[in-house]
Design a protein around this motif. Structure first.
Motif, PDB file in Angstrom:
ATOM      1  N   GLY A 421      18.516 -12.931 -18.465  1.00 15.91           N
ATOM      2  CA  GLY A 421      18.351 -12.566 -17.112  1.00 15.91           C
ATOM      3  C   GLY A 421      19.289 -11.297 -16.744  1.00 15.91           C
ATOM      4  O   GLY A 421      19.801 -11.149 -15.785  1.00 15.91           O
ATOM      5  N   SER A 422      19.725 -10.644 -17.732  1.00  9.84           N
ATOM      6  CA  SER A 422      20.672  -9.478 -17.962  1.00  9.84           C
ATOM      7  C   SER A 422      19.908  -8.163 -18.716  1.00  9.84           C
ATOM      8  O   SER A 422      20.078  -8.423 -20.049  1.00  9.84           O
ATOM      9  N   PRO A 423      19.542  -7.096 -18.117  1.00 14.13           N
ATOM     10  CA  PRO A 423      18.825  -6.312 -18.865  1.00 14.13           C
ATOM     11  C   PRO A 423      20.060  -5.654 -19.950  1.00 14.13           C
ATOM     12  O   PRO A 423      19.631  -5.458 -21.119  1.00 14.13           O
ATOM     13  N   PRO A 424      21.164  -5.193 -19.701  1.00 14.24           N
ATOM     14  CA  PRO A 424      22.168  -4.658 -20.730  1.00 14.24           C
ATOM     15  C   PRO A 424      22.370  -5.777 -21.910  1.00 14.24           C
ATOM     16  O   PRO A 424      22.355  -5.194 -23.225  1.00 14.24           O
ATOM     17  N   VAL A 425      22.349  -6.901 -21.698  1.00 16.07           N
ATOM     18  CA  VAL A 425      22.550  -8.025 -22.601  1.00 16.07           C
ATOM     19  C   VAL A 425      21.101  -8.120 -23.702  1.00 16.07           C
ATOM     20  O   VAL A 425      21.363  -8.385 -25.011  1.00 16.07           O
ATOM     21  N   ALA A 426      20.141  -7.802 -22.813  1.00 16.85           N
ATOM     22  CA  ALA A 426      18.826  -8.016 -23.580  1.00 16.85           C
ATOM     23  C   ALA A 426      18.760  -6.914 -24.511  1.00 16.85           C
ATOM     24  O   ALA A 426      18.212  -6.715 -25.633  1.00 16.85           O
ATOM     25  N   ARG A 427      19.037  -5.692 -23.974  1.00 16.17           N
ATOM     26  CA  ARG A 427      19.032  -4.561 -24.830  1.00 16.17           C
ATOM     27  C   ARG A 427      19.941  -4.567 -26.095  1.00 16.17           C
ATOM     28  O   ARG A 427      19.496  -4.306 -27.205  1.00 16.17           O
ATOM     29  N   ALA A 428      21.207  -5.137 -25.801  1.00 11.65           N
ATOM     30  CA  ALA A 428      22.170  -5.419 -27.254  1.00 11.65           C
ATOM     31  C   ALA A 428      21.627  -6.315 -27.991  1.00 11.65           C
ATOM     32  O   ALA A 428      21.654  -6.094 -29.322  1.00 11.65           O
ATOM     33  N   LEU A 429      21.076  -7.531 -27.497  1.00 13.65           N
ATOM     34  CA  LEU A 429      20.546  -8.449 -28.626  1.00 13.65           C
ATOM     35  C   LEU A 429      19.294  -7.749 -29.211  1.00 13.65           C
ATOM     36  O   LEU A 429      19.178  -8.084 -30.515  1.00 13.65           O
TER      37      LEU A 429
END
Length: 486
Positions: A421-429
């Motif tokens: 539910g978080s684009p920045p965290v998804a990108r980092a992962l």
């Protein structure tokens, strides 16, 4: 990726004069071909391959794992492009797809469905046969590279202080000696490096093994009409559940086909039964993969593989490492194939090898040890990702994680939930999963704060397929044609 502590001090050659040297690469799989691409500027390279290589995208005897899902993550694709400029375009021209991530991904992670945010990374989706065929074509156009297929490696030349070449037997039974300034073992999961080095008196390297008891079953299907841009669909296990870990993935292949790979750990393994294949796919955490293949015609029988142990040789820790020898790719470490890291690690290792040879020269004192340490850096990232999860499954065999790794595992679980539910965290992962960024990208201050806050959107309750994707597949009639063998 290279070791800053051993950064090259001076270039071995200029841009106009190729260096003279001799190198032997053991194995003509992806790792071996990439090693040849890394070395050809600095040496005449002979690639020794036991199998007789096919002329096109066809199965190869020594690569049974090619029958299962083989994603090439963006971190590996970029490394391959660096070694062989134009290779990505060649894959796409041959029928491969560049799948944007997470835009072209429908995946149930351990902590929920990942939303299909705008592209952050990508993967190359095609059969392993096509991928290797294009690599062979690209390397064949490279100067100073000779491939000897149908040739058996008999052993290494030299002693505990230096490897000076190899002994081989060609297809006509003739034994030959190939002298070399550098021998690179890229022979894969079946590598005999430890036995070869032991015969020369080299101290044994420490080894780690984590065995989750995973088995793989794969089958190729004809994709339903109109699914040319269909996403990769994946259902992953949740290691926090006290049950066998089972997963399912649909990967688009060239020729309007789907490769479907199922996996399960001890007590929940798939079988080679065609009748049980769809049933298993429906029985993972969500039945979407089973529902999809109900509308696709099987093209092959089921292929089953059980050789999925994570095994790592710490060659970089051998104090008296011999000159003239470097191990690369699966010869250093093998991973649970479900993570798809093997080819990417091999590519990044080949880039690291090239950096060391470019800086010091192929026959420089200490080159082999520096290169082995540089190769170990991308290995370490993939190893942590694979084993940190696999050791948590029921009945997994291996050293149990300590306090620090358990804490990181809990943090990673929360991060994965936040990524849904978080684009920045998804990108980092995704940047770490695709080996495009180091593990430290997940623990930077901004990331820690985002994970502490948690997801900014509520979890999805269903696979994020579009209305068009659902209509194309789920409105199709179920197949009535029996599969063929092969």
């Amino acid at each position: 990726m290279s070791d800053p502590a051993s950064a090259p001090r001076a270039a071995a050659t200029d841009d106009h004069t190729p260096a003279s040297g001799r190198a032997v690469v053991i194995g003509a799989g992806a790792a071996g071909l990439l090693a040849a691409a890394a070395l050809h500027t600095y040496a005449d390279v002979t690639v020794v391959e036991r199998d007789v290589l096919p002329t096109g995208p066809e199965p190869r005897k020594g690569l049974p794992q090619a029958r299962h899902a083989h994603p090439l993550w963006s971190g590996g694709a970029r490394a391959m492009e660096e070694l062989l400029p134009g290779v990505t375009a060649a894959w796409l021209a041959a029928g491969a797809r560049r799948v944007p991530l997470p835009t072209g991904l429908v995946t149930l992670s351990a902590r929920g469905w990942l939303r299909r945010w705008p592209e952050a990374e990508f993967m190359i989706s095609c059969s392993r046969d096509l991928l290797d065929s294009v690599l062979r074509e690209q390397v064949a156009r490279t100067e100073r590279v000779t491939v000897l297929d149908g040739t058996e490696l008999l052993g290494l030349l030299g002693d505990a202080s230096r490897v000076s070449g190899v002994r081989v037997r060609t297809s006509d039974g003739t034994e030959r000696v190939l002298e070399a300034d550098l021998v690179v073992d890229a022979s894969g999961r079946g590598s005999r490096s430890t036995a070869w080095l032991d015969a020369l008196g080299v101290p044994q390297a420490p080894m780690e093994e984590i065995d989750s008891g995973l088995a793989f079953a794969s089958r190729v299907f004809r994709a339903p009409a109109g699914t040319g841009d269909f996403p990769v669909v994946s259902v992953q296990p949740d290691p926090a559940r006290p049950e066998p870990a089972r997963s399912a993935i649909v990967v688009p292949l060239e020729g309007e086909r789907w490769l479907v790979t199922l996996s399960g750990t001890r007590g929940g393994q798939p079988t080679a039964s065609a009748e049980e294949f769809e049933l298993f796919a429906r029985g993972v955490r969500h039945p979407v993969v089973g529902e999809l293949i109900a509308h696709a015609r099987p093209l092959t029988d089921v292929v089953l593989t059980r050789s999925t142990i994570n095994r790592r040789h710490h060659f970089e820790k051998v104090r008296d490492w011999p000159e003239g020898f470097v191990a690369l790719g699966d010869s250093v470490a093998t991973y649970n194939p479900v993570y798809g890291h093997g080819m990417s690690v091999a590519a990044q290792g080949a880039v690291a090898l090239r950096g060391q040879v470019a800086g010091y020269g192929i026959a420089a004192p200490g080159l082999a040890r520096r290169a082995q340490r540089a190769v170990a850096l991308p290995v370490a990232v993939a190893w942590e990702l694979a084993t940190g999860t696999d050791i948590r499954y029921p009945e997994a065999i291996g050293e149990q994680p300590g306090v620090a790794r358990n804490l990181f595992g809990r943090y990673l679980a929360r991060l994965t939930r936040t990524a849904a539910g978080s684009p920045p965290v998804a990108r980092a992962l995704l940047s770490v999963i695709t080996l495009s960024a180091p593990l430290t990208a997940l623990v930077r201050p901004g990331m820690l704060l985002a994970v502490l806050r948690g997801p900014r959107r509520p979890p999805l309750t269903e696979p994020p397929l579009t209305a068009d994707e659902r209509a194309v597949v789920f409105s199709a009639p179920e197949p009535a044609v029996a599969p063929t063998a092969g």
